[in-house]
Design a protein around this motif. Sequence first.
Motif, short mmCIF file in Angstrom:
data_model
loop_
_atom_site.label_atom_id
_atom_site.label_comp_id
_atom_site.label_asym_id
_atom_site.label_seq_id
_atom_site.Cartn_x
_atom_site.Cartn_y
_atom_site.Cartn_z
N VAL A 1 2.34 1.66 -3.51
CA VAL A 1 1.42 2.29 -4.31
C VAL A 1 1.41 3.68 -4.30
CG1 VAL A 1 -0.81 2.21 -5.17
CG2 VAL A 1 0.41 -0.11 -4.90
N ALA B 1 -7.72 -2.50 -6.73
CA ALA B 1 -6.51 -2.71 -7.29
C ALA B 1 -6.15 -2.88 -8.67
CB ALA B 1 -5.66 -3.35 -6.21
N ARG C 1 0.88 -1.12 0.12
CA ARG C 1 -0.03 -0.06 0.03
C ARG C 1 0.96 1.56 0.06
NH1 ARG C 1 -5.19 -0.08 1.40
NH2 ARG C 1 -4.90 -2.11 2.75
N ALA D 1 -5.21 -0.87 -12.09
CA ALA D 1 -3.91 -1.49 -12.88
C ALA D 1 -4.36 -1.63 -14.44
CB ALA D 1 -3.50 -3.04 -12.35
N ARG E 1 0.57 -2.46 -8.40
CA ARG E 1 -0.85 -2.53 -8.31
C ARG E 1 -1.35 -3.87 -8.33
NH1 ARG E 1 -3.76 2.25 -7.27
NH2 ARG E 1 -2.60 4.36 -7.85
#
Length: 307
Positions: free
Chosen positions: A177, A206, A174, A210, A187
């Motif tokens: 990202v 997520a 996390r 992506a 991701r």
Amino acid sequence: MTWVVMVAVGIFAAVGLWSAAADPAPVSAEETARKVSQSLRCPTCAGESIADSSAMLSDAMRQTVEQQVRQGRSADEIRAWFAERYGDQVLLAPPRSGYGWMLWTAPLALVGAAVVVLLVGGASTRRRWWAALLALAVTALAGVWLFVPQTTTPDPQTMQQEGTPQVDAIAVLRDAVDHAPGNAGLRIAFGGALEEAGKDAEAVEAYAAATRLRPLDPDTRYRHAFALVRSGEPGAAREVLEESLHVRQDHVPSLLLLGALVHGEDPERGSALLQQFVQLAPEHPAADQVTAFVEGELDEVPAEVLP
């Protein structure tokens, strides 16, 4: 007795100077990032640093390190940042804080005790010599502990048996990202970690992010669709898979999953998709069971054969 104390101090100083000469301070951002990465433990590997690991989680941590180096943080600040969020177990070297100070300062306390013995006027010559040797040996050991970088890591199986807390992979990813929001690979790794933790709804988000970053990548779209199926949204998964096959008509995993999803409402199209899957991947472990389903020998596609 003064010469003994002077020799002890000299050894302590020499060890420090030797350490400084043998391990000079990093001179570039790349060198700083490498040094920091070598000092952080890979949470999913057997005794490796994130610098030596090829795991996706380690890659995420390396990218976070590089980002913080570019922001101007020092090596110690970055290590402290990781330790604050994920615990001291993320550090390869024992921390010099809390109970760790007992390890680092104990040798110095022993040196002081030895010096006191040396200064006792009534001590015999043999006793003084033993005390002198103790002072010199412990001083050298203290210098090594304080100045030489520690790189030894405990065995992961032993740590698990002893109940040592592991680094939270989801928290690491996390943060990674957040530091690199445009990295689709991070991701995807984040989505995978969320799926393993049973957080399917968050995994969908997520993978959706992506997919937006990689709109022409059918593998990313497939991951997104599969997460939607797991989270109870087969209709949304079908839409994503349809788009995936528009991008690449021979994408085998998408053919299998979409064929299984649409077969109930549109058996003809579902069978066509599944037959195309078998033609493209006859050696696939699911090929025989899918063929049996299409030919009516099975009532439904077994869930275990889905990718």
